[in-house]
Design a protein around this motif. Structure first.
Motif, short mmCIF file in Angstrom:
data_model
loop_
_atom_site.label_atom_id
_atom_site.label_comp_id
_atom_site.label_asym_id
_atom_site.label_seq_id
_atom_site.Cartn_x
_atom_site.Cartn_y
_atom_site.Cartn_z
N ALA A 9 0.84 -1.20 0.00
CA ALA A 9 0.00 0.00 0.00
C ALA A 9 0.87 1.26 0.00
O ALA A 9 0.55 2.25 -0.68
CB ALA A 9 -0.92 -0.01 1.22
N ARG A 10 1.97 1.22 0.73
CA ARG A 10 2.81 2.41 0.86
C ARG A 10 3.52 2.73 -0.46
O ARG A 10 3.57 3.88 -0.88
CB ARG A 10 3.83 2.20 1.98
CG ARG A 10 4.75 3.38 2.22
CD ARG A 10 5.55 3.24 3.51
NE ARG A 10 6.13 1.92 3.67
CZ ARG A 10 5.77 1.04 4.61
NH1 ARG A 10 4.82 1.34 5.48
NH2 ARG A 10 6.35 -0.14 4.68
N ILE A 11 4.08 1.71 -1.13
CA ILE A 11 4.86 2.00 -2.33
C ILE A 11 3.98 2.40 -3.51
O ILE A 11 4.47 3.01 -4.46
CB ILE A 11 5.76 0.80 -2.72
CG1 ILE A 11 4.93 -0.41 -3.13
CG2 ILE A 11 6.73 0.47 -1.60
CD1 ILE A 11 5.77 -1.56 -3.69
N LYS A 12 2.68 2.07 -3.45
CA LYS A 12 1.78 2.50 -4.53
C LYS A 12 1.69 4.02 -4.61
O LYS A 12 1.49 4.58 -5.69
CB LYS A 12 0.39 1.90 -4.32
CG LYS A 12 0.26 0.44 -4.72
CD LYS A 12 -1.16 -0.05 -4.55
CE LYS A 12 -1.28 -1.52 -4.96
NZ LYS A 12 -2.67 -2.02 -4.77
N THR A 13 1.83 4.68 -3.48
CA THR A 13 1.74 6.14 -3.45
C THR A 13 3.10 6.80 -3.26
O THR A 13 3.17 8.02 -3.12
CB THR A 13 0.80 6.58 -2.31
OG1 THR A 13 1.30 6.08 -1.05
CG2 THR A 13 -0.61 6.04 -2.53
N ASP A 14 4.15 5.99 -3.24
CA ASP A 14 5.51 6.53 -3.10
C ASP A 14 6.07 6.77 -4.50
O ASP A 14 6.50 5.85 -5.18
CB ASP A 14 6.39 5.53 -2.34
CG ASP A 14 7.78 6.07 -2.04
OD1 ASP A 14 8.22 6.99 -2.75
OD2 ASP A 14 8.43 5.56 -1.11
N ARG A 15 6.02 8.03 -4.94
CA ARG A 15 6.43 8.35 -6.31
C ARG A 15 7.88 7.98 -6.57
O ARG A 15 8.23 7.49 -7.65
CB ARG A 15 6.21 9.85 -6.59
CG ARG A 15 6.52 10.27 -8.02
CD ARG A 15 5.74 9.46 -9.04
NE ARG A 15 6.04 9.83 -10.41
CZ ARG A 15 5.87 9.02 -11.45
NH1 ARG A 15 5.39 7.80 -11.27
NH2 ARG A 15 6.16 9.42 -12.67
N ALA A 16 8.74 8.18 -5.59
CA ALA A 16 10.15 7.85 -5.76
C ALA A 16 10.33 6.35 -6.00
O ALA A 16 11.11 5.93 -6.87
CB ALA A 16 10.95 8.29 -4.54
#
Length: 707
Positions: free
Chosen positions: A586-593
């Protein structure tokens, strides 16, 4: 193993040998086996049949494999031999085993003579083509990677393959802004170098290539070292190396960087990376760049070697620009590998609510053997350094720790055992099975524990050998969580045998044999071989794992298992790992970097998977421009995400090299920070007590079968 891979891989060191161009051509009459070759063959076949870990009989099946591997070693890209030649060689399909039994190497020399003839024909054809005019207004594709294609059936088909090759070589140099006289001169030298190098191969070279076709048909890590190769191997094993600090291999006419050695000039430059291709070498600040495409690997090594503190320049093709992207040049100063640069280093990641995660980056498993043998109590080693770093980090009130083993190719087995012992109380760490099926268990040599807090181990596809022993033990003990990519999968043990020990009354040097004698197994029973250590949470950077490590080798030893050892697991909350994985996703889906990092890796892999190129100049220019724009856009998004200014249009990206080094570090930190976040999640899921991640033993021993 190709003819260019006679050295397989070399750590570039101090000595400078004269260029191979100074060696005279070898006549056909000289291409015969000598008595020392027959003696060496007898010794090698005896050692392999008696002591090799893999009991593979020398029979017709192995003979067939040897023939295929020998032909591939001479002509890996299927650009010299005709299909009619291959049919002629079929008479050896089921007889090479008998020839080896009789120490008869004649077939190898007969095949090589035909190979020399075909090389001579191709070079003559290509040099003559340079006098013709080429036009780049026809849309045709040149297949530059022919390894999986059929052997050319006719001379006409072979001529067309080489016509396209010459045309592609010219187009590449035109796109690099070379004038006609420049590209003709460069290619004339390149093609003639192929002929010269081939005609300089002597009986020892042919013998080594053929014997290695035999040894690598058994498994990839068994190899014969000729006297000259043995000398190079000695250079690579010295503790204080002087050179550029890179492990090289040869692939389809290119010299490829297989590994960057921590602490060497290549590493400290921050410009060279694994899988970059070296295409030119120059001596000094102003020396002419010598084109090395198509050179033998040991010739390139000889050109790169030189005295300490001397300058050389390397022209290279970065791995992220595709097969025919723009080249770059890096200036290096030959020097010793700086051991302090190889040492473990620590840092701290500050998360929410003043939670601090300590990080220990370990590039290799090292030990100062000389100081250790002298009885110096303060000798430098992985375990000594990490113990001190742990104590320093604990003074900083860290709540958890990440051991970063990315890119760590291994090293000292004793250090792998001792380092693991810093995180467990006591018990077995790894098992070893030899060729007689005897299993030995290696234990933690120092009862006691240095760090018992929450622990994560970060690995990638290049974490190998000792790194896999450490990560596998942490996983089996359920001492912490392993995160990253499936590791390399190197779970075998090799030994170097001096063949001169078996010969009396001879002044000849018979070389050495590196042979596989044992295999490592985890305490849970499964081997790290082939599969590697599969992380508890796999990052999406791990795409097709079959293309990396042992899994990419067609003859690697398979995964295997033995009886689990008895050991006491501790209490990492493995039942919470799925919850931590869900939070990670869930976190990396919204982590643009993080998403940009994935996009860049996909872009690089797609560029490097191509096997053909257009010979239409306008299309080629459009493809190159599109590739450059895509790379620039990705770099700019990453730069903006990290607070840096974007690279302006029509600006050479090399002008931002210093910033790009920072970007590389930031991209590295993206995965490290996510690892810290996962560990933090595990410490907090369901208001979990920190002690649930600590090294607390269960009440009774249990043999864990974590296969």
């Amino acid at each position: 193993m190709t003819i260019n891979r006679i050295l397989c891989c070399l750590v570039l060191g101090l000595l400078f040998h004269g260029l191979y161009a100074d060696i005279p051509s070898v006549s056909d009459d000289s291409l015969v086996s000598a008595e020392r070759h027959r003696r060496t063959t007898e010794i090698i076949t005896h050692i392999i049949s008696s002591y090799h870990y893999k009991n593979k009989p020398l029979d017709d099946a192995l003979s067939s494999a040897i023939l295929d591997r020998y032909l591939d070693s001479l002509d890996p890209n299927r650009s010299y031999f005709l299909a009619s030649d291959i049919r002629t060689f079929e008479k050896y399909r089921n007889t090479l085993d008998d020839a080896l039994d009789k120490q008869d190497i004649t077939p190898a020399f007969e095949i090589f003579r035909i190979y020399r003839k075909r090389v001579d024909e191709r070079v003559t054809f290509s040099v003559n083509l340079l006098e013709e005019d080429f036009y780049f207004n026809k849309d045709e594709d040149y297949i530059f990677d022919r390894r999986d294609l059929a052997w050319p059936a006719t001379d006409a088909e072979m001529n067309d393959i080489w016509r396209q090759r010459v045309k592609n070589d010219i187009l590449n140099l035109i796109l690099a802004n070379k004038k006609q006289d420049e590209y003709k001169s460069t290619l004339h030298k390149r093609y003639e170098r192929i002929r010269t190098s081939t005609y300089q191969l002597d009986a020892n070279d042919i013998f080594q290539t053929f014997i290695n076709a035999y040894t690598t048909s058994i498994e990839p890590h068994t190899a014969y070292f000729s006297p000259r190769t043995s000398e190079n191997f000695d250079i690579s094993m010295r503790l204080s190396l002087e050179g550029i600090g890179a492990v090289l291999s040869s692939d389809n006419d290119y010299t490829v960087i297989q590994q960057i050695i921590p602490g060497g000039p290549a590493d400290l430059s921050k410009q060279l990376h694994k899988d970059d291709k070296i295409v030119g070498v120059a001596q000094g600040e102003t020396g002419e760049i010598v084109d090395v495409i198509g050179w033998r690997l040991d010739d390139v090594v000889d050109l790169i070697r030189g005295p300490k503190d001397t300058v050389l320049r390397l022209e290279f093709l970065p791995k992220d620009v595709g097969p025919e992207g723009p080249h770059r040049i890096v200036t290096l100063v030959r020097n010793k590998i700086k051991l302090e640069e190889q040492a473990a280093k620590s840092s701290i990641i500050d998360l929410d609510d003043n939670n601090r995660i300590g990080v220990i980056k370990l590039p290799t498993f090292y030990v100062d053997f000389a100081a250790q043998s002298k009885g110096d109590k303060d000798y430098k080693s992985t375990t000594h350094d990490v113990r001190k770093l742990i104590r320093d980090l604990q003074k900083e009130n860290i709540k958890g720790m990440v051991m970063d083993l990315r890119g760590n190719g291994g090293g000292s087995l004793s250090e792998a055992l001792e380092l693991t012992g810093l995180f467990i109380e006591e018990g077995p760490i790894v098992q070893t099975r030899d060729s007689s099926s005897l299993v030995e268990i290696n234990y933690d040599p120092d009862p006691g524990i240095e760090y018992n807090g929450p622990l994560a181990v970060l690995v990638d596809r290049n974490s190998a050998s000792a790194s896999e022993i450490f990560a596998g033990a942490i996983q089996d003990y359920q001492r912490g969580i392993v995160i990253g990519e499936p590791t390399f999968g190197k779970g075998t043990v090799q030994n170097i045998v001096d063949l001169n020990r078996f010969v009396r009354n001879s002044e000849d040097d018979h070389g050495r044999l590196k042979t596989t004698i044992a295999q490592f197994f985890r305490i849970s029973g499964g081997s790290n071989q082939f599969k590697g250590v599969v992380p508890d949470i796999i990052f999406p950077t791990a795409k097709d794992t079959s293309k990396y490590g042992e899994r990419s080798l067609d003859n690697a030893l398979p995964w295997d298992q033995v009886k689990p050892a008895e050991y006491v697991k501790v209490n990492a909350p493995v039942d919470k790992f799925p919850l931590a994985y869900d939070k990670h996703r869930a976190r990396i889906k919204t982590d643009r970097a993080f998403q940009l990092l994935l996009e860049e890796r996909n872009f690089i892999e797609a560029a490097n998977e191509r096997k053909s190129l257009s010979l239409l100049q306008s299309k080629r220019e459009d493809e190159r421009d599109q590739l450059a724009r895509t790379k620039r856009n990705l770099q700019n998004e990453i730069r903006l995400a990290q607070g840096l200014q974007p690279i302006p249009e029509n600006t050479d990206m090399e002008e931002f090299e210093t910033d790009n080094e920072e970007i590389d570090e930031m991209k590295n930190d993206i995965l490290l920070n996510e690892t810290a976040n996962i560990l933090y999640d595990l410490m907090n899921i369901g208001r979990m007590e920190t002690r649930e991640l600590q090294a607390i033993q269960q009440d009774k021993p249990e043999a864990i079968n974590n296969l």
